[in-house]
Enzyme design. Structure first.
Site, PDB file in Angstrom:
ATOM      1  N   TRP A  33       0.833  -1.207   0.000  1.00 32.62           N
ATOM      2  CA  TRP A  33       0.000   0.000   0.000  1.00 32.62           C
ATOM      3  C   TRP A  33       0.871   1.261   0.000  1.00 32.62           C
ATOM      4  O   TRP A  33       2.001   1.254   0.474  1.00 32.62           O
ATOM      5  CB  TRP A  33      -0.936   0.007   1.214  1.00 32.62           C
ATOM      6  CG  TRP A  33      -0.247   0.085   2.557  1.00 32.62           C
ATOM      7  CD1 TRP A  33       0.171  -0.954   3.330  1.00 32.62           C
ATOM      8  CD2 TRP A  33       0.104   1.278   3.283  1.00 32.62           C
ATOM      9  NE1 TRP A  33       0.762  -0.501   4.495  1.00 32.62           N
ATOM     10  CE2 TRP A  33       0.730   0.858   4.493  1.00 32.62           C
ATOM     11  CE3 TRP A  33      -0.043   2.636   3.049  1.00 32.62           C
ATOM     12  CZ2 TRP A  33       1.197   1.756   5.447  1.00 32.62           C
ATOM     13  CZ3 TRP A  33       0.426   3.543   4.000  1.00 32.62           C
ATOM     14  CH2 TRP A  33       1.037   3.110   5.174  1.00 32.62           C
ATOM     15  N   GLU A  76       7.611   8.362  13.647  1.00 29.89           N
ATOM     16  CA  GLU A  76       7.766   7.719  12.339  1.00 29.89           C
ATOM     17  C   GLU A  76       8.551   8.596  11.370  1.00 29.89           C
ATOM     18  O   GLU A  76       9.309   8.096  10.532  1.00 29.89           O
ATOM     19  CB  GLU A  76       6.394   7.388  11.745  1.00 29.89           C
ATOM     20  CG  GLU A  76       5.564   6.383  12.541  1.00 29.89           C
ATOM     21  CD  GLU A  76       6.050   4.950  12.390  1.00 29.89           C
ATOM     22  OE1 GLU A  76       7.044   4.736  11.662  1.00 29.89           O
ATOM     23  OE2 GLU A  76       5.448   4.051  12.996  1.00 29.89           O
ATOM     24  N   GLU A 113       9.004   1.580   6.248  1.00 31.31           N
ATOM     25  CA  GLU A 113       8.674   2.417   7.395  1.00 31.31           C
ATOM     26  C   GLU A 113       8.381   3.859   6.995  1.00 31.31           C
ATOM     27  O   GLU A 113       7.549   4.524   7.616  1.00 31.31           O
ATOM     28  CB  GLU A 113       9.836   2.383   8.400  1.00 31.31           C
ATOM     29  CG  GLU A 113       9.978   1.084   9.164  1.00 31.31           C
ATOM     30  CD  GLU A 113       9.015   0.986  10.329  1.00 31.31           C
ATOM     31  OE1 GLU A 113       8.481   2.025  10.763  1.00 31.31           O
ATOM     32  OE2 GLU A 113       8.785  -0.134  10.809  1.00 31.31           O
ATOM     33  N   HIS A 116       4.794   5.275   6.739  1.00 29.57           N
ATOM     34  CA  HIS A 116       3.964   5.480   7.921  1.00 29.57           C
ATOM     35  C   HIS A 116       3.865   6.958   8.299  1.00 29.57           C
ATOM     36  O   HIS A 116       2.771   7.500   8.482  1.00 29.57           O
ATOM     37  CB  HIS A 116       4.516   4.687   9.108  1.00 29.57           C
ATOM     38  CG  HIS A 116       4.591   3.218   8.850  1.00 29.57           C
ATOM     39  ND1 HIS A 116       5.283   2.347   9.674  1.00 29.57           N
ATOM     40  CD2 HIS A 116       4.069   2.455   7.864  1.00 29.57           C
ATOM     41  CE1 HIS A 116       5.169   1.123   9.213  1.00 29.57           C
ATOM     42  NE2 HIS A 116       4.451   1.156   8.099  1.00 29.57           N
ATOM     43  N   GLU A 166       9.653  -2.839  17.613  1.00 29.69           N
ATOM     44  CA  GLU A 166       8.676  -3.027  16.532  1.00 29.69           C
ATOM     45  C   GLU A 166       7.368  -3.601  17.085  1.00 29.69           C
ATOM     46  O   GLU A 166       6.285  -3.254  16.611  1.00 29.69           O
ATOM     47  CB  GLU A 166       9.244  -3.970  15.457  1.00 29.69           C
ATOM     48  CG  GLU A 166      10.404  -3.394  14.662  1.00 29.69           C
ATOM     49  CD  GLU A 166       9.965  -2.385  13.599  1.00 29.69           C
ATOM     50  OE1 GLU A 166       8.784  -2.003  13.566  1.00 29.69           O
ATOM     51  OE2 GLU A 166      10.828  -1.995  12.796  1.00 29.69           O
ATOM     52  N   THR A 169       5.507  -0.686  18.819  1.00 32.26           N
ATOM     53  CA  THR A 169       4.806   0.202  17.890  1.00 32.26           C
ATOM     54  C   THR A 169       3.597  -0.492  17.272  1.00 32.26           C
ATOM     55  O   THR A 169       2.590   0.154  16.977  1.00 32.26           O
ATOM     56  CB  THR A 169       5.742   0.714  16.791  1.00 32.26           C
ATOM     57  OG1 THR A 169       6.411  -0.395  16.163  1.00 32.26           O
ATOM     58  CG2 THR A 169       6.787   1.663  17.349  1.00 32.26           C
ATOM     59  N   ASP A 198       2.308  -3.655   9.354  1.00 26.18           N
ATOM     60  CA  ASP A 198       3.695  -3.527   8.904  1.00 26.18           C
ATOM     61  C   ASP A 198       4.661  -3.730  10.066  1.00 26.18           C
ATOM     62  O   ASP A 198       5.674  -4.430   9.954  1.00 26.18           O
ATOM     63  CB  ASP A 198       3.935  -2.136   8.306  1.00 26.18           C
ATOM     64  CG  ASP A 198       3.358  -1.974   6.913  1.00 26.18           C
ATOM     65  OD1 ASP A 198       2.846  -2.957   6.349  1.00 26.18           O
ATOM     66  OD2 ASP A 198       3.424  -0.839   6.384  1.00 26.18           O
ATOM     67  N   GLU A 199       4.345  -3.097  11.193  1.00 23.18           N
ATOM     68  CA  GLU A 199       5.231  -3.184  12.352  1.00 23.18           C
ATOM     69  C   GLU A 199       5.338  -4.626  12.851  1.00 23.18           C
ATOM     70  O   GLU A 199       6.403  -5.069  13.282  1.00 23.18           O
ATOM     71  CB  GLU A 199       4.718  -2.278  13.481  1.00 23.18           C
ATOM     72  CG  GLU A 199       4.541  -0.812  13.111  1.00 23.18           C
ATOM     73  CD  GLU A 199       5.835  -0.066  12.893  1.00 23.18           C
ATOM     74  OE1 GLU A 199       6.909  -0.714  12.838  1.00 23.18           O
ATOM     75  OE2 GLU A 199       5.800   1.167  12.781  1.00 23.18           O
ATOM     76  N   HIS A 202       7.744  -6.538  10.653  1.00 24.62           N
ATOM     77  CA  HIS A 202       9.120  -6.143  10.951  1.00 24.62           C
ATOM     78  C   HIS A 202       9.582  -6.756  12.271  1.00 24.62           C
ATOM     79  O   HIS A 202      10.733  -7.196  12.402  1.00 24.62           O
ATOM     80  CB  HIS A 202       9.225  -4.617  11.001  1.00 24.62           C
ATOM     81  CG  HIS A 202       8.846  -3.952   9.710  1.00 24.62           C
ATOM     82  ND1 HIS A 202       8.533  -2.617   9.613  1.00 24.62           N
ATOM     83  CD2 HIS A 202       8.713  -4.462   8.455  1.00 24.62           C
ATOM     84  CE1 HIS A 202       8.232  -2.327   8.359  1.00 24.62           C
ATOM     85  NE2 HIS A 202       8.336  -3.430   7.642  1.00 24.62           N
TER      86      HIS A 202
END
Length: 332
Positions: A33, A76, A113, A116, A166, A169, A198-199, A202
């Protein structure tokens, strides 16, 4: 061989797995995205209608939630600091013929990252609830001030930090997303939820890095983990400050806000430690030297010790007023 040289050799030995980690835990650029997938299309005739809808929905969210969103966004957006820090870690080389798979990982991780802060910043700008200039000043301060997460250039300590951070977050963004949805803001809720996803990816990657290091150098990895927990895992934005303020003062006030709101709490810190202890199977690791055995004992007992401390912790009830956000009558 010195501990430093052993670390470099271990980093080299598992470097060949990095491309596999990228394929497993990161998403190709053409598939992932992008911020504009969630934001009004500036080229459409209905652009202003969509902006007005965002501004109306923004009125329903409380003050503490906006403060948390601003601090999350600033954190971020300080990504250049984090990338430059990781690129300087022993065993990561980005130069000339020596550049290696680890530097490729850092660049690809940074690229994911970076989206974000981009999407959150644009949303906050359109929402009209935030003093963007004050926020921008704080962001510039945070990047200019840099940070010190207590890892030095040690890859073992850095990967412990990123494994922990990670997941932290992930928890924060996920909870903010849930609160936004509950407040009737489906768009912002969706954005925060997908950032949290996403976090999590990671986190799973960095957690795996540490697991592989435990397999190759268990005693030194155990000592590095224990050292990080003794220092405490500080947040990357722990130097946060507002205009005219001193380093770290805004972060303390923001932390109280996040704790009060229930976005990220002392209990979450403890739960993350428990999960890492469990995933890395500390209780079953063999061939540890005496110092590492003592480090393991410390780490296994630490969650209970932190639980006892957490029950005695108190947070100020006074509602500090940030320069970033004007109150709208709702504090939570």
């Amino acid at each position: 061989m010195s501990n430093k040289n052993v670390r470099i050799e271990v980093m080299k030995s598992i470097e060949g797995k990095v491309d596999g980690f990228i394929d497993q835990y990161l998403i190709p650029i053409q598939d992932i995205w992008q911020p504009t997938d969630f934001l009004p299309d500036t080229q459409s005739e209905g652009f202003m209608d969509h902006v007005n809808q965002i501004r109306e929905e923004a009125k329903e969210l409380g003050y503490d939630l906006w403060v948390t969103l601003v601090a999350d966004t600033i954190t971020e957006e300080a990504l250049p600091t984090y990338e430059s820090w990781l690129m300087d870690v022993e065993g990561i080389d980005q130069h000339g013929e020596n550049k290696n798979g680890w530097s490729k990982w850092v660049r690809h991780w940074t690229a994911e990252e970076n989206r974000h802060g981009d999407v959150l910043n644009k949303y906050l700008y359109l929402a009209g609830r935030v003093n963007m200039r004050e926020m921008e000043i704080t962001t510039q301060h945070l990047i200019a001030d840099g940070f010190d997460i207590g890892t030095d250039r040690d890859p073992y300590k850095n990967f412990v930090y990123t494994s922990f951070q990670e997941l932290a977050t992930n928890i924060s963004h996920k909870r903010v997303g849930q609160m936004c949805k509950k407040g009737g803001n489906a768009l912002l809720g969706k954005m925060c939820t997908i950032i949290a996803g996403d976090e999590m990816r990671h986190h799973l990657a960095y957690r795996e890095f540490v697991k592989v290091i435990f397999e190759n150098d268990p005693s030194q990895m155990m000592l590095a983990f224990a050292d990080m927990m003794k220092k405490k895992i500080v947040m990357p934005a722990h130097f946060l400050r507002e205009s005219g303020g001193s380093i770290g003062t805004a972060f303390e006030n923001f932390s109280n806000c996040a704790q009060r709101l229930g976005v990220y709490t002392a209990q979450d810190y403890i739960e993350i430690l428990k999960k890492l202890n469990s995933y890395w199977e500390l209780d079953s690791i063999r061939t540890l030297n005496d110092d590492a055995e003592r480090a393991r004992d410390y780490l296994m007992k630490l969650p209970d010790r932190l639980e006892r401390i957490a029950t005695r912790m108190k947070f100020p009830e006074d509602n500090y007023r940030f320069k970033w956000v004007e109150a709208n009558g709702r504090m939570v």
